[in-house]
Design a protein around this motif. Structure first.
Motif, PDB file in Angstrom:
ATOM      1  N   HIS A  26       0.840  -1.201   0.000  1.00  0.00           N
ATOM      2  CA  HIS A  26       0.000   0.000   0.000  1.00  0.00           C
ATOM      3  C   HIS A  26       0.873   1.249   0.000  1.00  0.00           C
ATOM      4  O   HIS A  26       1.879   1.310   0.700  1.00  0.00           O
ATOM      5  CB  HIS A  26      -0.901  -0.005   1.243  1.00  0.00           C
ATOM      6  N   PHE A  27       0.460   2.271  -0.767  1.00  0.00           N
ATOM      7  CA  PHE A  27       1.162   3.552  -0.808  1.00  0.00           C
ATOM      8  C   PHE A  27       0.157   4.671  -0.602  1.00  0.00           C
ATOM      9  O   PHE A  27      -0.943   4.643  -1.137  1.00  0.00           O
ATOM     10  CB  PHE A  27       1.851   3.752  -2.171  1.00  0.00           C
ATOM     11  N   GLU A  28       0.570   5.678   0.169  1.00  0.00           N
ATOM     12  CA  GLU A  28      -0.234   6.878   0.366  1.00  0.00           C
ATOM     13  C   GLU A  28       0.694   8.066   0.285  1.00  0.00           C
ATOM     14  O   GLU A  28       1.734   8.099   0.931  1.00  0.00           O
ATOM     15  CB  GLU A  28      -0.931   6.846   1.732  1.00  0.00           C
ATOM     16  N   GLY A  29       0.325   9.033  -0.553  1.00  0.00           N
ATOM     17  CA  GLY A  29       1.179  10.207  -0.710  1.00  0.00           C
ATOM     18  C   GLY A  29       0.788  11.000  -1.944  1.00  0.00           C
ATOM     19  O   GLY A  29      -0.386  11.279  -2.159  1.00  0.00           O
ATOM     20  N   TYR A  30       1.799  11.326  -2.760  1.00  0.00           N
ATOM     21  CA  TYR A  30       1.611  12.247  -3.868  1.00  0.00           C
ATOM     22  C   TYR A  30       2.194  11.688  -5.156  1.00  0.00           C
ATOM     23  O   TYR A  30       3.327  11.218  -5.163  1.00  0.00           O
ATOM     24  CB  TYR A  30       2.322  13.573  -3.563  1.00  0.00           C
ATOM     25  N   ILE A  31       1.440  11.783  -6.234  1.00  0.00           N
ATOM     26  CA  ILE A  31       1.984  11.446  -7.545  1.00  0.00           C
ATOM     27  C   ILE A  31       2.742  12.673  -8.022  1.00  0.00           C
ATOM     28  O   ILE A  31       2.162  13.744  -8.214  1.00  0.00           O
ATOM     29  CB  ILE A  31       0.874  11.067  -8.542  1.00  0.00           C
ATOM     30  N   LEU A  32       4.038  12.525  -8.177  1.00  0.00           N
ATOM     31  CA  LEU A  32       4.876  13.642  -8.572  1.00  0.00           C
ATOM     32  C   LEU A  32       4.974  13.788 -10.085  1.00  0.00           C
ATOM     33  O   LEU A  32       4.995  14.911 -10.597  1.00  0.00           O
ATOM     34  CB  LEU A  32       6.273  13.484  -7.969  1.00  0.00           C
ATOM     35  N   GLU A  33       5.057  12.661 -10.785  1.00  0.00           N
ATOM     36  CA  GLU A  33       5.168  12.710 -12.241  1.00  0.00           C
ATOM     37  C   GLU A  33       4.779  11.350 -12.811  1.00  0.00           C
ATOM     38  O   GLU A  33       5.074  10.318 -12.222  1.00  0.00           O
ATOM     39  CB  GLU A  33       6.602  13.060 -12.652  1.00  0.00           C
ATOM     40  N   VAL A  34       4.120  11.374 -13.965  1.00  0.00           N
ATOM     41  CA  VAL A  34       3.697  10.151 -14.642  1.00  0.00           C
ATOM     42  C   VAL A  34       4.470  10.019 -15.952  1.00  0.00           C
ATOM     43  O   VAL A  34       4.530  10.970 -16.739  1.00  0.00           O
ATOM     44  CB  VAL A  34       2.179  10.166 -14.926  1.00  0.00           C
ATOM     45  N   PHE A  35       5.060   8.857 -16.162  1.00  0.00           N
ATOM     46  CA  PHE A  35       5.786   8.548 -17.389  1.00  0.00           C
ATOM     47  C   PHE A  35       5.032   7.439 -18.124  1.00  0.00           C
ATOM     48  O   PHE A  35       4.019   6.954 -17.649  1.00  0.00           O
ATOM     49  CB  PHE A  35       7.215   8.104 -17.051  1.00  0.00           C
ATOM     50  N   GLU A  36       5.527   7.020 -19.266  1.00  0.00           N
ATOM     51  CA  GLU A  36       4.860   5.993 -20.068  1.00  0.00           C
ATOM     52  C   GLU A  36       4.681   4.675 -19.320  1.00  0.00           C
ATOM     53  O   GLU A  36       3.648   4.032 -19.441  1.00  0.00           O
ATOM     54  CB  GLU A  36       5.628   5.734 -21.370  1.00  0.00           C
ATOM     55  N   GLU A  37       5.691   4.254 -18.554  1.00  0.00           N
ATOM     56  CA  GLU A  37       5.640   2.939 -17.911  1.00  0.00           C
ATOM     57  C   GLU A  37       5.676   2.978 -16.386  1.00  0.00           C
ATOM     58  O   GLU A  37       5.506   1.948 -15.750  1.00  0.00           O
ATOM     59  CB  GLU A  37       6.774   2.065 -18.436  1.00  0.00           C
ATOM     60  N   HIS A  38       5.929   4.148 -15.803  1.00  0.00           N
ATOM     61  CA  HIS A  38       6.007   4.237 -14.348  1.00  0.00           C
ATOM     62  C   HIS A  38       5.594   5.626 -13.878  1.00  0.00           C
ATOM     63  O   HIS A  38       5.403   6.529 -14.682  1.00  0.00           O
ATOM     64  CB  HIS A  38       7.423   3.904 -13.860  1.00  0.00           C
ATOM     65  N   LEU A  39       5.436   5.753 -12.574  1.00  0.00           N
ATOM     66  CA  LEU A  39       5.214   7.060 -11.982  1.00  0.00           C
ATOM     67  C   LEU A  39       6.175   7.242 -10.819  1.00  0.00           C
ATOM     68  O   LEU A  39       6.719   6.266 -10.292  1.00  0.00           O
ATOM     69  CB  LEU A  39       3.752   7.254 -11.558  1.00  0.00           C
ATOM     70  N   LEU A  40       6.396   8.496 -10.453  1.00  0.00           N
ATOM     71  CA  LEU A  40       7.184   8.817  -9.271  1.00  0.00           C
ATOM     72  C   LEU A  40       6.201   9.208  -8.186  1.00  0.00           C
ATOM     73  O   LEU A  40       5.342  10.080  -8.385  1.00  0.00           O
ATOM     74  CB  LEU A  40       8.170   9.955  -9.545  1.00  0.00           C
ATOM     75  N   PHE A  41       6.330   8.547  -7.041  1.00  0.00           N
ATOM     76  CA  PHE A  41       5.384   8.710  -5.946  1.00  0.00           C
ATOM     77  C   PHE A  41       6.136   9.174  -4.719  1.00  0.00           C
ATOM     78  O   PHE A  41       7.096   8.534  -4.280  1.00  0.00           O
ATOM     79  CB  PHE A  41       4.690   7.371  -5.677  1.00  0.00           C
ATOM     80  N   GLY A  42       5.739  10.306  -4.163  1.00  0.00           N
ATOM     81  CA  GLY A  42       6.362  10.846  -2.966  1.00  0.00           C
ATOM     82  C   GLY A  42       5.498  10.584  -1.750  1.00  0.00           C
ATOM     83  O   GLY A  42       4.278  10.619  -1.826  1.00  0.00           O
ATOM     84  N   MET A  43       6.166  10.303  -0.647  1.00  0.00           N
ATOM     85  CA  MET A  43       5.442  10.077   0.608  1.00  0.00           C
ATOM     86  C   MET A  43       5.957  11.062   1.646  1.00  0.00           C
ATOM     87  O   MET A  43       7.089  11.498   1.578  1.00  0.00           O
ATOM     88  CB  MET A  43       5.637   8.637   1.068  1.00  0.00           C
ATOM     89  N   GLY A  44       5.123  11.431   2.591  1.00  0.00           N
ATOM     90  CA  GLY A  44       5.513  12.378   3.621  1.00  0.00           C
ATOM     91  C   GLY A  44       5.628  11.715   4.968  1.00  0.00           C
ATOM     92  O   GLY A  44       5.322  10.541   5.138  1.00  0.00           O
ATOM     93  N   PRO A  49      10.579   7.570   2.891  1.00  0.00           N
ATOM     94  CA  PRO A  49      11.866   7.692   2.212  1.00  0.00           C
ATOM     95  C   PRO A  49      12.067   9.113   1.699  1.00  0.00           C
ATOM     96  O   PRO A  49      11.103   9.792   1.317  1.00  0.00           O
ATOM     97  CB  PRO A  49      11.771   6.692   1.055  1.00  0.00           C
ATOM     98  N   ALA A  50      13.304   9.563   1.680  1.00  0.00           N
ATOM     99  CA  ALA A  50      13.620  10.922   1.229  1.00  0.00           C
ATOM    100  C   ALA A  50      13.403  11.080  -0.272  1.00  0.00           C
ATOM    101  O   ALA A  50      13.004  12.142  -0.740  1.00  0.00           O
ATOM    102  CB  ALA A  50      15.061  11.274   1.594  1.00  0.00           C
ATOM    103  N   GLU A  51      13.660  10.028  -1.020  1.00  0.00           N
ATOM    104  CA  GLU A  51      13.525  10.065  -2.473  1.00  0.00           C
ATOM    105  C   GLU A  51      12.175   9.482  -2.893  1.00  0.00           C
ATOM    106  O   GLU A  51      11.662   8.578  -2.248  1.00  0.00           O
ATOM    107  CB  GLU A  51      14.649   9.257  -3.124  1.00  0.00           C
TER     108      GLU A  51
END
Length: 80
Positions: A26-44, A49-51
């Protein structure tokens, strides 16, 4: 609708997002950017994690997508 389009739309729906991987993680946080095959997900928070986490779009359970609606002040399910 292709996966990138779905997740671009999902990212715009709310300020915070929750999702589960098909493995049950499970992930809860923010979608930072969406790419063709993946997304970058930030958590607070202090234990997050820092990255941002890279999540493959095809590994996300589409039935698990919820977003925070600022007007209703609650998480709502994404209806595809």
């Amino acid at each position: 609708m292709d996966l990138k389009t779905v997740f671009d739309w999902f990212a715009e729906k709310g300020e915070r997002h929750t999702l589960d991987l098909k493995t049950g993680e499970h992930f809860e946080g923010y979608i930072l950017e969406v790419f063709e095959e993946h997304l970058l997900f930030g958590m607070g928070g202090p234990l997050a994690p820092a990255e941002p986490v890279k999540i493959l779009l095809d590994q996300i359970d589409p039935e698990s997508l919820w977003y925070w609606d600022i007007n209703q002040k609650q998480y709502l399910p994404l209806k595809l």
